[in-house]
Enzyme design. Sequence first.
Site, PDB file in Angstrom:
ATOM      1  N   ARG A 104      80.390  11.750  79.190  1.00 30.11           N
ATOM      2  CA  ARG A 104      81.634  11.826  79.979  1.00 30.11           C
ATOM      3  C   ARG A 104      81.414  11.222  81.371  1.00 30.11           C
ATOM      4  NH1 ARG A 104      82.542  18.129  78.965  1.00 30.11           N
ATOM      5  NH2 ARG A 104      81.278  17.982  77.093  1.00 30.11           N
ATOM      6  N   HIS A 141      82.656  26.239  81.121  1.00 28.13           N
ATOM      7  CA  HIS A 141      81.294  26.796  81.198  1.00 28.13           C
ATOM      8  C   HIS A 141      81.302  28.167  81.889  1.00 28.13           C
ATOM      9  CE1 HIS A 141      79.281  22.542  81.136  1.00 28.13           C
ATOM     10  NE2 HIS A 141      79.336  23.051  79.923  1.00 28.13           N
ATOM     11  N   GLU A 143      74.935  32.431  76.708  1.00 25.46           N
ATOM     12  CA  GLU A 143      76.371  32.691  76.538  1.00 25.46           C
ATOM     13  C   GLU A 143      76.623  33.642  75.372  1.00 25.46           C
ATOM     14  OE1 GLU A 143      78.448  28.580  77.411  1.00 25.46           O
ATOM     15  OE2 GLU A 143      76.352  28.327  76.924  1.00 25.46           O
ATOM     16  N   ASN A 184      80.707  30.301  67.520  1.00 24.52           N
ATOM     17  CA  ASN A 184      81.071  29.218  68.435  1.00 24.52           C
ATOM     18  C   ASN A 184      81.424  27.995  67.580  1.00 24.52           C
ATOM     19  OD1 ASN A 184      81.218  27.176  70.282  1.00 24.52           O
ATOM     20  ND2 ASN A 184      79.232  27.571  71.247  1.00 24.52           N
TER      21      ASN A 184
END
Length: 415
Positions: free
Chosen positions: A250, A189, A396, A7
């Site tokens: 954000r 996601h 994940e 990743n």
Amino acid sequence: MNVLVLNCGSSSLKFQIIQTDLEMIEKDADKQLAKGIIERIGSQALVSFQAAGKSAVKHVTPLRDHKAALDHIVKWIISADALIPGIQSLADIHAVGHRVVHGAELFTKSIIIDNAVIRGIEDCIDLAPLHNPANLKGINASRELLGTGVPAVAVFDTSFHSTMPESSFLYAIPYQLYRRHKIRRYGFHGTSHRYVAFRYRQLTGKTREETNIITVHLGNGCSACAIKNGASFDTSMGLSPLEGFVMGTRSGDIDPAVLEFLSHKEGMSMSEIDTLLNKQSGLLGISGLTNDMRDLLDEAKDHQDRRATLAINIFAQRAKKYLGSYLAELNGADAIIFTGGIGENSAVIRQRICSNLEWLGIEIDEQLNVEKVGGKEGEINSKKSRVKVFVIPTNEELLIARDTVRCVLDVPRKI
Ligand code: AMP
């Protein structure tokens, strides 16, 4: 099969080695053999490596780019220091699974990486200028260091959401802009939403068709997904991961008129506004303190800090607003799933988001809620609650490893 899961961020590289195959997937018996992270690639990098069952080893070393970082990882993996069971040489890495952020409309499922796929990921750079180039660096580095003979698979954050109908994914701007530039909502996601939906089915025995749930990923980035008959029907992130929830740094949803206003009043360029909305807003922007929810909760509790409290309130209210809208879109849901660093660890935030929703059939059990922290999985709803509420730690990397195995063996995926 030993799968190296990578990743790559702009200056970081996370990895895991997961031993898995079709039989292990069936029995849920996959094994994590090692994991690690390198941060601050490009200068004095911070390195943390950990073989399963051993303590993490940490050090600082200069690493100029992603290839140097991967080379550092690979050398450790086969070193006597790591002593990872079953891994003596590079030949014991049988496949590589790459997280890729944006697959746009080109990639609706995980895929074996070849030159055409690399060109496709490059074509998506316009839509993810920060993420896809970093992902490509990881792909190129692993092809150079391990050779193209080792199969590599791309697993996209966007692909789970490719089932969204036009009514969910189109913005209400002139339609030809979608045709011309593919301006639409993609969602992110996806691997996390897909994993927790799969775990929900395992925990409840529901079939995919019977899966009507809302998954809520609350980490540094936050998003929710309305899952209808097992497929993504709507999600809160859009063209980029900026839309939707209030996040660490954000802003999430904002009136686009603010951009023009800001440029007038502050004389800011579009790129400065982009940085403001992505890096200086959210929890950090409101509190003026930090993007870290744990620290904000401490500040609010220990020092009654007004802006820390405000940031938490706005965060929880926005999340509740999405929960309500997705319940309406799905005509009600069977379950709500919390995941991500905040979703998995903060009983307070879960309680805040679900508070006063008894009239909708949602009621949290206080005791169960406070118990489900630190990676614990299970229900947190009261017996009376019509809607089940779960905490399910996301994984994940496991899903990337499993997708990699299935792509390499050319077996259709089940989850
Ligand atoms: P992630 O991006 O999934 O790693 O999540 C990071 C976020 O989870 C940060 O805002 C952390 O402060 C938050 N987090 C982790 N542990 C806790 C906790 N015990 N309580 C509240 N927030 C937490």
